[in-house]
Design an enzyme around this catalytic site. Structure first.
Site, PDB file in Angstrom:
ATOM      1  N   ASP A   1       0.876  -1.507   0.517  1.00 51.87           N
ATOM      2  CA  ASP A   1      -0.522   0.268  -0.292  1.00 51.87           C
ATOM      3  C   ASP A   1       0.835   1.472  -0.178  1.00 51.87           C
ATOM      4  OD1 ASP A   1      -2.308  -1.414  -0.185  1.00 51.87           O
ATOM      5  OD2 ASP A   1      -2.871  -1.591   2.279  1.00 51.87           O
TER       6      ASP A   1
HETATM    7  N1  URA Z   1      -1.444  -5.819   3.528  1.00 48.31           N
HETATM    8  C1  URA Z   1      -2.241  -5.028   3.708  1.00 48.31           C
HETATM    9  O1  URA Z   1      -2.748  -4.349   4.133  1.00 48.31           O
HETATM   10  N2  URA Z   1      -0.988  -3.931   2.566  1.00 48.31           N
HETATM   11  C2  URA Z   1      -0.061  -4.273   2.529  1.00 48.31           C
HETATM   12  O2  URA Z   1       0.427  -3.400   1.699  1.00 48.31           O
HETATM   13  C3  URA Z   1      -0.111  -5.092   2.599  1.00 48.31           C
HETATM   14  C4  URA Z   1      -0.553  -6.176   2.976  1.00 48.31           C
END
Ligand code: URA
Length: 243
Positions: free
Chosen positions: A106
């Protein structure tokens, strides 16, 4: 034995140029092999030969593999969509290669990001069939407990899918945890905690399978994978690199 290829093709790959830029550089007398200037872009050479462009050594590699410590605020993307992509942190030559991201993070997440132009390997490593454990360190707005550990281990119904058994390790008072998951669905870790009534305040990926984030990189730092790391990924994905 590696197959011989055209000089312009290998020059393009070794220096991150387009094919026509490479051909122009060769014709313009800027490229040499074994100390000799070569001006024929169609000349066939072995991919193991070292090419020099303007006196700079290029090492031809069919595929490249990069590890990055993704900083917060960058998109796990290779093009500018709605923000700065992580590839903006790489030099021009590398940006021209068609790099893909193995398992996105993310925008607000940090840590281990793997980039490669080996599409087949990328595809395999991202598939849950290959069971690459991903380990994340998270900071929560509250404390995780034994019940959360059990819920993670049992697998969780998240609406569109049920998670595979995951491991939750509580550090100290419970606000910092290590989470190990096998899949990598969109916002998966955040959604798992949300389901338990907890909010993830920060998330950092520490490893993908046996590949660990190099602490020496620092936020936004990157490096090529070592021969050993590449071998590990190739073995894990069942792909032997052909040069
Ligand atoms: N899980 C999440 O919620 N975000 C990420 O970036 C990776 C795994």
């Amino acid at each position: 034995m590696a197959k011989n290829e055209r000089l312009d093709k290998l020059t393009a790959a070794a220096f991150g140029l387009s094919r026509s830029e490479a051909a122009k550089a060769v014709k313009g007398g800027r490229v040499s092999l074994n100390g000799q200037t070569v001006t024929d872009p169609e000349r066939k050479i072995s991919p193991t030969e070292v090419i020099f462009l303007d006196g700079q050594r290029g090492i031809y590699e069919k595929y490249i593999y990069i590890m990055m410590d993704k900083p917060e605020g960058y998109l796990s993307a290779t093009e500018d969509r709605e923000g700065e992509p992580v590839t903006a942190l790489l030099p021009d030559g590398l940006r021209r290669r068609k790099l893909g991201i193995v398992g996105r993070l993310d925008k607000d997440a940090t840590g281990l990001l793997l980039l490669t132009d080996n599409g087949e390997l990328n595809h395999r490593l991202t598939s849950p069939r290959y069971h690459m454990d991903k380990v994340y360190r998270v900071r929560l707005d509250g404390r995780a407990d034994e019940e959360d550990i059990r819920a993670f281990a049992d697998g969780m119904e998240l609406g569109d899918f049920k998670t595979m058994p995951a491991r939750l390790e509580i550090m100290g008072e419970g606000e910092i945890c290590l989470v190990t998951i096998k899949e990598g669905k969109f916002h998966q870790v955040k959604r798992m905690f949300e389901k338990r009534g907890l909010t993830v305040l920060s998330l950092r990926r520490l490893s993908i399978g046996g590949l660990r984030l190099d602490d020496a990189l620092g936020a936004g730092g990157w490096r090529y994978l070592t021969a050993e790391e590449k071998k590990y990924l190739e073995e894990k994905s069942g792909i032997k690199q052909k040069n």
